[in-house]
Design an enzyme around this catalytic site. Structure first.
Site, PDB file in Angstrom:
ATOM      1  CB  SER A   4      12.666   0.243  -1.743  1.00  0.00           C
ATOM      2  OG  SER A   4      12.322   0.263  -0.369  1.00  0.00           O
ATOM      3  CE1 TYR A  21       8.681  -3.690  -2.641  1.00  0.00           C
ATOM      4  CE2 TYR A  21      10.044  -2.945  -0.807  1.00  0.00           C
ATOM      5  CZ  TYR A  21       9.203  -2.668  -1.881  1.00  0.00           C
ATOM      6  OH  TYR A  21       8.905  -1.350  -2.188  1.00  0.00           O
TER       7      TYR A  21
HETATM    8  N1  LIG Z   1       4.936   3.387  -0.789  1.00  0.00           N
HETATM    9  C1  LIG Z   1       6.118   3.171  -0.273  1.00  0.00           C
HETATM   10  O1  LIG Z   1       6.320   3.357   0.946  1.00  0.00           O
HETATM   11  C2  LIG Z   1       7.259   2.735  -1.121  1.00  0.00           C
HETATM   12  C3  LIG Z   1       8.534   2.748  -0.568  1.00  0.00           C
HETATM   13  C4  LIG Z   1       9.602   2.350  -1.348  1.00  0.00           C
HETATM   14  C5  LIG Z   1       9.403   1.974  -2.659  1.00  0.00           C
HETATM   15  N2  LIG Z   1       8.158   1.958  -3.190  1.00  0.00           N
HETATM   16  C6  LIG Z   1       8.018   1.554  -4.583  1.00  0.00           C
HETATM   17  O2  LIG Z   1       7.382   2.570  -5.318  1.00  0.00           O
HETATM   18  C7  LIG Z   1       6.688   2.008  -6.431  1.00  0.00           C
HETATM   19  C8  LIG Z   1       5.260   2.523  -6.416  1.00  0.00           C
HETATM   20  O3  LIG Z   1       4.632   2.063  -5.236  1.00  0.00           O
HETATM   21  P1  LIG Z   1       3.330   2.745  -4.622  1.00  0.00           P
HETATM   22  O4  LIG Z   1       3.563   2.837  -3.181  1.00  0.00           O
HETATM   23  O5  LIG Z   1       2.973   3.918  -5.420  1.00  0.00           O
HETATM   24  O6  LIG Z   1       2.289   1.522  -4.835  1.00  0.00           O
HETATM   25  P2  LIG Z   1       0.820   1.466  -5.474  1.00  0.00           P
HETATM   26  O7  LIG Z   1       0.349   0.079  -5.213  1.00  0.00           O
HETATM   27  O8  LIG Z   1       0.008   2.604  -5.000  1.00  0.00           O
HETATM   28  O9  LIG Z   1       1.116   1.659  -7.033  1.00  0.00           O
HETATM   29  C9  LIG Z   1       1.748   0.652  -7.790  1.00  0.00           C
HETATM   30  C10 LIG Z   1       1.088   0.565  -9.152  1.00  0.00           C
HETATM   31  O10 LIG Z   1       1.760  -0.467  -9.898  1.00  0.00           O
HETATM   32  C11 LIG Z   1       0.776  -1.204 -10.606  1.00  0.00           C
HETATM   33  N3  LIG Z   1       1.275  -2.539 -10.922  1.00  0.00           N
HETATM   34  C12 LIG Z   1       1.543  -3.550 -10.066  1.00  0.00           C
HETATM   35  N4  LIG Z   1       1.955  -4.630 -10.748  1.00  0.00           N
HETATM   36  C13 LIG Z   1       1.944  -4.293 -12.062  1.00  0.00           C
HETATM   37  C14 LIG Z   1       2.269  -4.976 -13.243  1.00  0.00           C
HETATM   38  N5  LIG Z   1       2.687  -6.253 -13.240  1.00  0.00           N
HETATM   39  N6  LIG Z   1       2.167  -4.334 -14.433  1.00  0.00           N
HETATM   40  C15 LIG Z   1       1.728  -3.035 -14.466  1.00  0.00           C
HETATM   41  N7  LIG Z   1       1.406  -2.337 -13.370  1.00  0.00           N
HETATM   42  C16 LIG Z   1       1.509  -2.959 -12.187  1.00  0.00           C
HETATM   43  C17 LIG Z   1      -0.428  -1.249  -9.665  1.00  0.00           C
HETATM   44  O11 LIG Z   1      -1.628  -1.578 -10.348  1.00  0.00           O
HETATM   45  C18 LIG Z   1      -0.415   0.154  -9.083  1.00  0.00           C
HETATM   46  O12 LIG Z   1      -1.180   1.033  -9.873  1.00  0.00           O
HETATM   47  C19 LIG Z   1       6.802   0.495  -6.274  1.00  0.00           C
HETATM   48  O13 LIG Z   1       7.849   0.033  -7.086  1.00  0.00           O
HETATM   49  C20 LIG Z   1       7.153   0.333  -4.821  1.00  0.00           C
HETATM   50  O14 LIG Z   1       7.850  -0.873  -4.577  1.00  0.00           O
HETATM   51  C21 LIG Z   1       7.073   2.338  -2.451  1.00  0.00           C
END
Ligand SMILES: NC(=O)c1ccc[n+]([C@@H]2O[C@H](COP(=O)([O-])OP(=O)(O)OC[C@H]3O[C@@H](n4cnc5c(N)ncnc54)[C@H](O)[C@@H]3O)[C@@H](O)[C@H]2O)c1
Length: 268
Positions: free
Chosen positions: A143, A156
């Site tokens: 991130s 986080y």
């Molecule tokens: N969306 C953003 O703005 C953003 C920014 C920076 C980083 N991220 C990172 O990107 C990644 C994806 O995030 P996203 O925005 O697509 O979120 P999201 O919630 O849409 O998708 C995350 C997925 O991870 C799964 N998950 C959560 N805990 C789990 C576990 N213990 N075992 C297996 N699966 C699990 C959830 O069920 C979900 O399907 C994450 O690591 C998040 O921290 C997101």
């Protein structure tokens, strides 16, 4: 036109939603055989159906990435299915949904965030790297908050800084195995994860509605809009493809200018 991932076996953790889901769809379009690991069965099956509707190849395996016994079982399933792995995308992740400083953060919130966002990468890599017998490529989703910090989400931010260092440490160890390891540092993208933290915490961050928090997030990104899952999945595809064959250990910032600083003056 030649597809970029023809015949490649790609495991995508977190493929039931957000970046992981979008990446699974894109990889399948590019000829990959996709395996989704996630706790969310319904979302995973929906992703698989969407891929199969376009004649792609995909399957779902319910896995909680925090637990080695589950990962080990899922890795055996992949070995039986395909006998090898070419690509791993570690996108499973959680936010610090109970936002607060360290005094306000319950220990179980610390464990959940660190175990999912850091240990999850460690475990998936530990059990899948041995299946990358012809080399491979790993992309971890860190991130922008692994490079700078924000208020009320200390765990986080810590988990994402750890994800960046783990990426670099894995890259140096596994270059000899012809395995490239890179990570992406996204800015704010409107996915279910961010919708959840906004809805649960907008008052805690001093906003009077979710919409005013979204407006504030948007204005923090000089490009003038929030990111989308597609903005991120396209960079993931680039990193795992042969176009990036000389890249390893990189932390790629994809953030609409969010981390550039506060030099932006005036209204958009
Ligand atoms: N969306 C953003 O703005 C953003 C920014 C920076 C980083 N991220 C990172 O990107 C990644 C994806 O995030 P996203 O925005 O697509 O979120 P999201 O919630 O849409 O998708 C995350 C997925 O991870 C799964 N998950 C959560 N805990 C789990 C576990 N213990 N075992 C297996 N699966 C699990 C959830 O069920 C979900 O399907 C994450 O690591 C998040 O921290 C997101």
């Amino acid at each position: 036109m030649t597809k970029k991932l023809n015949g490649k076996v790609a495991i995508i953790t977190g493929g039931s939603s957000g970046f992981g889901r979008e990446t699974a769809l894109l990889f399948a379009d590019e000829g990959a055989k996709v395996v989704i690991w996630d706790v969310d069965e319904k979302g995973g099956e929906d992703t698989v159906s969407a891929i199969k509707e376009k004649d792609g190849e995909a399957s779902f395996f319910k896995v909680d990435v925090r637990f080695s016994a589950e990962i080990e079982k899922a890795a055996k399933n992949v070995e039986q299915l395909y006998g090898k792995v070419d690509v791993l995308v570690n996108s499973a992740g959680v936010h610090q949904y109970r936002a607060g400083n360290v005094v306000e953060t319950p220990e179980e919130e610390y464990d959940k965030v660190m175990d999912t966002n850091v240990k999850g990468i460690f475990l998936s890599s530990k059990y899948l790297i041995p299946l990358m017998s012809d080399g491979g490529s790993i992309v971890n989703i860190a991130s922008a908050w692994g490079t700078i910090v924000s208020n009320k989400v200390p765990i986080y931010c810590t988990s994402k800084a750890a994800a960046i260092q783990l990426t670099k440490a894995m890259a140096i160890d596994h270059a000899v195995d012809k395995i490239r390891v890179n990570c992406i540092c996204p800015g704010t993208c409107k996915t279910p994860m961010v919708e959840k933290i906004v809805n649960l915490n907008y008052k805690n961050f001093g906003f009077d509605s979710p919409d005013s928090m979204w407006d504030s997030r948007k204005s923090a990104h000089p490009i003038g809009r929030l990111g989308t899952a597609t903005d991120i999945s396209k960079v993931i595809l680039f990193l795992v493809s042969d176009d990036a064959s000389w890249m390893t250990g990189s932390a790629i910032i994809v953030d609409g200018g969010y981390t550039l600083g506060k030099s932006f003056v005036g209204k958009r």
